[in-house]
Design a protein around this motif. Structure first.
Motif, PDB file in Angstrom:
ATOM      1  N   VAL A  89      -9.150  19.787 -27.580  1.00 35.59           N
ATOM      2  CA  VAL A  89      -9.944  19.292 -28.708  1.00 35.59           C
ATOM      3  C   VAL A  89      -9.413  19.926 -29.996  1.00 35.59           C
ATOM      4  N   PRO A  90      -9.699  19.318 -31.138  1.00 26.61           N
ATOM      5  CA  PRO A  90      -9.185  19.842 -32.413  1.00 26.61           C
ATOM      6  C   PRO A  90      -9.715  21.234 -32.740  1.00 26.61           C
ATOM      7  N   GLU A  91      -8.883  22.017 -33.368  1.00 26.64           N
ATOM      8  CA  GLU A  91      -9.280  23.328 -33.864  1.00 26.64           C
ATOM      9  C   GLU A  91     -10.062  23.146 -35.161  1.00 26.64           C
ATOM     10  N   THR A  92     -11.067  23.967 -35.354  1.00 27.39           N
ATOM     11  CA  THR A  92     -11.876  23.884 -36.578  1.00 27.39           C
ATOM     12  C   THR A  92     -11.648  25.067 -37.506  1.00 27.39           C
ATOM     13  N   LEU A  93     -10.990  26.115 -37.019  1.00 26.11           N
ATOM     14  CA  LEU A  93     -10.756  27.298 -37.835  1.00 26.11           C
ATOM     15  C   LEU A  93      -9.386  27.233 -38.504  1.00 26.11           C
ATOM     16  N   PRO A  94      -9.264  27.738 -39.725  1.00 31.30           N
ATOM     17  CA  PRO A  94      -7.959  27.758 -40.401  1.00 31.30           C
ATOM     18  C   PRO A  94      -7.020  28.761 -39.742  1.00 31.30           C
ATOM     19  N   GLU A  95      -5.725  28.544 -39.941  1.00 35.40           N
ATOM     20  CA  GLU A  95      -4.708  29.395 -39.330  1.00 35.40           C
ATOM     21  C   GLU A  95      -4.888  30.856 -39.725  1.00 35.40           C
ATOM     22  N   GLU A  96      -5.282  31.101 -40.952  1.00 25.89           N
ATOM     23  CA  GLU A  96      -5.456  32.483 -41.417  1.00 25.89           C
ATOM     24  C   GLU A  96      -6.508  33.203 -40.583  1.00 25.89           C
ATOM     25  N   VAL A  97      -7.613  32.536 -40.317  1.00 23.75           N
ATOM     26  CA  VAL A  97      -8.688  33.137 -39.524  1.00 23.75           C
ATOM     27  C   VAL A  97      -8.233  33.335 -38.080  1.00 23.75           C
ATOM     28  N   LEU A  98      -7.564  32.333 -37.522  1.00 26.24           N
ATOM     29  CA  LEU A  98      -7.075  32.441 -36.150  1.00 26.24           C
ATOM     30  C   LEU A  98      -6.110  33.615 -36.012  1.00 26.24           C
ATOM     31  N   GLY A  99      -5.287  33.819 -37.029  1.00 25.06           N
ATOM     32  CA  GLY A  99      -4.343  34.933 -37.006  1.00 25.06           C
ATOM     33  C   GLY A  99      -5.053  36.277 -36.982  1.00 25.06           C
ATOM     34  N   LYS A 100      -6.102  36.417 -37.769  1.00 28.82           N
ATOM     35  CA  LYS A 100      -6.863  37.658 -37.798  1.00 28.82           C
ATOM     36  C   LYS A 100      -7.594  37.904 -36.481  1.00 28.82           C
ATOM     37  N   MET A 101      -7.935  36.816 -35.782  1.00 29.20           N
ATOM     38  CA  MET A 101      -8.633  36.942 -34.507  1.00 29.20           C
ATOM     39  C   MET A 101      -7.667  37.148 -33.337  1.00 29.20           C
ATOM     40  N   GLY A 102      -6.369  37.093 -33.616  1.00 30.45           N
ATOM     41  CA  GLY A 102      -5.380  37.292 -32.563  1.00 30.45           C
ATOM     42  C   GLY A 102      -5.308  36.133 -31.581  1.00 30.45           C
ATOM     43  N   ALA A 103      -5.641  34.938 -32.050  1.00 32.22           N
ATOM     44  CA  ALA A 103      -5.626  33.764 -31.178  1.00 32.22           C
ATOM     45  C   ALA A 103      -4.218  33.439 -30.711  1.00 32.22           C
ATOM     46  N   ALA A 104      -4.124  32.903 -29.508  1.00 34.94           N
ATOM     47  CA  ALA A 104      -2.826  32.514 -28.947  1.00 34.94           C
ATOM     48  C   ALA A 104      -2.308  31.262 -29.642  1.00 34.94           C
ATOM     49  N   PRO A 105      -0.998  31.088 -29.710  1.00 37.25           N
ATOM     50  CA  PRO A 105      -0.438  29.861 -30.307  1.00 37.25           C
ATOM     51  C   PRO A 105      -0.914  28.634 -29.525  1.00 37.25           C
ATOM     52  N   LYS A 106      -1.120  27.531 -30.225  1.00 39.86           N
ATOM     53  CA  LYS A 106      -1.542  26.304 -29.568  1.00 39.86           C
ATOM     54  C   LYS A 106      -0.391  25.720 -28.741  1.00 39.86           C
ATOM     55  N   SER A 107      -0.747  25.130 -27.603  1.00 41.61           N
ATOM     56  CA  SER A 107       0.255  24.511 -26.745  1.00 41.61           C
ATOM     57  C   SER A 107       0.588  23.121 -27.280  1.00 41.61           C
ATOM     58  N   ASP A 108       1.513  22.439 -26.614  1.00 40.29           N
ATOM     59  CA  ASP A 108       1.887  21.092 -27.030  1.00 40.29           C
ATOM     60  C   ASP A 108       1.040  20.022 -26.351  1.00 40.29           C
ATOM     61  N   VAL A 109      -0.050  20.441 -25.684  1.00 41.90           N
ATOM     62  CA  VAL A 109      -0.976  19.471 -25.100  1.00 41.90           C
ATOM     63  C   VAL A 109      -1.559  18.627 -26.234  1.00 41.90           C
ATOM     64  N   PRO A 110      -1.576  17.305 -26.085  1.00 39.34           N
ATOM     65  CA  PRO A 110      -2.042  16.445 -27.187  1.00 39.34           C
ATOM     66  C   PRO A 110      -3.499  16.688 -27.576  1.00 39.34           C
ATOM     67  N   ILE A 111      -3.800  16.404 -28.829  1.00 38.94           N
ATOM     68  CA  ILE A 111      -5.155  16.540 -29.363  1.00 38.94           C
ATOM     69  C   ILE A 111      -5.929  15.250 -29.106  1.00 38.94           C
ATOM     70  N   ILE A 112      -7.110  15.383 -28.552  1.00 43.24           N
ATOM     71  CA  ILE A 112      -7.917  14.216 -28.219  1.00 43.24           C
ATOM     72  C   ILE A 112      -8.811  13.804 -29.382  1.00 43.24           C
ATOM     73  N   LYS A 113      -9.051  12.503 -29.482  1.00 44.35           N
ATOM     74  CA  LYS A 113     -10.014  11.950 -30.432  1.00 44.35           C
ATOM     75  C   LYS A 113     -11.201  11.408 -29.634  1.00 44.35           C
ATOM     76  N   PRO A 114     -12.397  11.380 -30.204  1.00 39.90           N
ATOM     77  CA  PRO A 114     -13.551  10.868 -29.467  1.00 39.90           C
ATOM     78  C   PRO A 114     -13.319   9.482 -28.874  1.00 39.90           C
ATOM     79  N   SER A 115     -12.626   8.620 -29.596  1.00 36.13           N
ATOM     80  CA  SER A 115     -12.388   7.261 -29.108  1.00 36.13           C
ATOM     81  C   SER A 115     -11.521   7.231 -27.854  1.00 36.13           C
ATOM     82  N   ASP A 116     -10.725   8.288 -27.641  1.00 36.57           N
ATOM     83  CA  ASP A 116      -9.864   8.339 -26.453  1.00 36.57           C
ATOM     84  C   ASP A 116     -10.687   8.418 -25.166  1.00 36.57           C
ATOM     85  N   LEU A 117     -11.898   8.940 -25.260  1.00 35.83           N
ATOM     86  CA  LEU A 117     -12.714   9.149 -24.072  1.00 35.83           C
ATOM     87  C   LEU A 117     -13.029   7.849 -23.345  1.00 35.83           C
ATOM     88  N   THR A 118     -13.025   6.738 -24.051  1.00 35.12           N
ATOM     89  CA  THR A 118     -13.368   5.458 -23.417  1.00 35.12           C
ATOM     90  C   THR A 118     -12.319   5.027 -22.404  1.00 35.12           C
TER      91      THR A 118
END
Length: 252
Positions: A89-118
């Motif tokens: 699912v899409p990330e909601t936090l900015p890169e700066e915040v994620l960096g301060k939280m020590g978040a792992a880099p995002k993978s190349d798994v595609p980002i889903i949209k709500p309409s894709d669920l159908t």
């Protein structure tokens, strides 16, 4: 018509009567039948039923839920007639915040949209815990599915849940329990694993995440990774869910 079996493929039905394969077209007021013994080389493609397509959608900040998702996909894909696609699912936090939280880099798994669920026949949703509930990123994604809720396009579709918490008292059951409300309002059918994982559900010699609601792991301070037992439970959930979900598809 002894030993008759059939498999729907669009408006055609493949049937086997007395060891002979026939292709039957259902028309408005009559039935047309054609023997296709001369198509032996293409039978495999034609007699297969429609694949059951599942989406394994997740949010993972430090990679723990992502690892469970990969194992769940392996288990689900091991069931014949099932295809599983990974989404994040899409990330909601900015890169700066994620960096301060020590978040792992995002993978190349595609980002889903709500309409894709159908496009999916079933779902496995995974997320980390925030105060005993799903992370805000996944909740924001579900909050954007109002249009699907209004038309109940996801109603009747099976769904499972998996998760990660920081500690043993951090929400291994409440995270799933509070997430079920999202499924209920969409009319989805919750598929827990119960105690089908067997002896692994009663492990007392080592710390193990997960519950009857679904597979889980403990992240601790972020350095702890899913154990072999937790990954095995995730594999089991994928396989078990696919087996149950195919039964729903068979009655549709």
């Amino acid at each position: 018509m002894d030993d008759a079996v059939s498999c729907r493929t669009s408006s055609w039905i493949w049937c086997k009567f007395s060891s002979k394969l026939w292709r039957i077209l259902i028309c408005q007021h009559h039935i047309c039948a054609m023997k296709i013994s001369d198509l032996q080389n293409s039978l495999t493609d034609h007699v297969k039923c429609k694949l059951f397509d599942s989406f394994c959608s997740y949010y993972s900040m430090y990679g723990h839920v992502a690892k469970l998702a990969e194992e769940i996909k392996k288990g689900a894909d091991s069931v014949e007639g099932v295809e599983v696609k990974l989404w994040q699912v899409p990330e909601t936090l900015p890169e700066e915040v994620l960096g301060k939280m020590g978040a792992a880099p995002k993978s190349d798994v595609p980002i889903i949209k709500p309409s894709d669920l159908t496009e999916a026949d079933g779902f496995l949703f995974g997320f980390p815990t925030r105060f005993g509930m799903m992370a805000a990123q996944f909740k924001a994604f579900l909050d954007a599915t109002g249009g699907l809720w209004g038309t109940q396009q996801l109603a009747g579709k099976p769904a499972g849940i998996f998760y990660s918490t920081a500690s043993q008292g951090g929400g291994q059951e409440t995270t799933a329990l509070t997430a079920i409300t999202q499924l209920v309002h969409h009319g989805m059918i919750f598929v827990p694993i119960g105690y089908t994982f067997g002896a692994g559900m009663f492990e007392m010699e080592q710390v193990k995440g997960g519950s009857p609601y679904g597979a889980g792991t403990y992240a601790g301070d972020g350095t702890r990774q899913p154990t072999d037992l937790e990954l095995a439970q995730a594999f089991h959930q994928g396989k078990y869910f696919s087996g149950i979900a195919k039964k729903f598809e068979g009655t549709a």
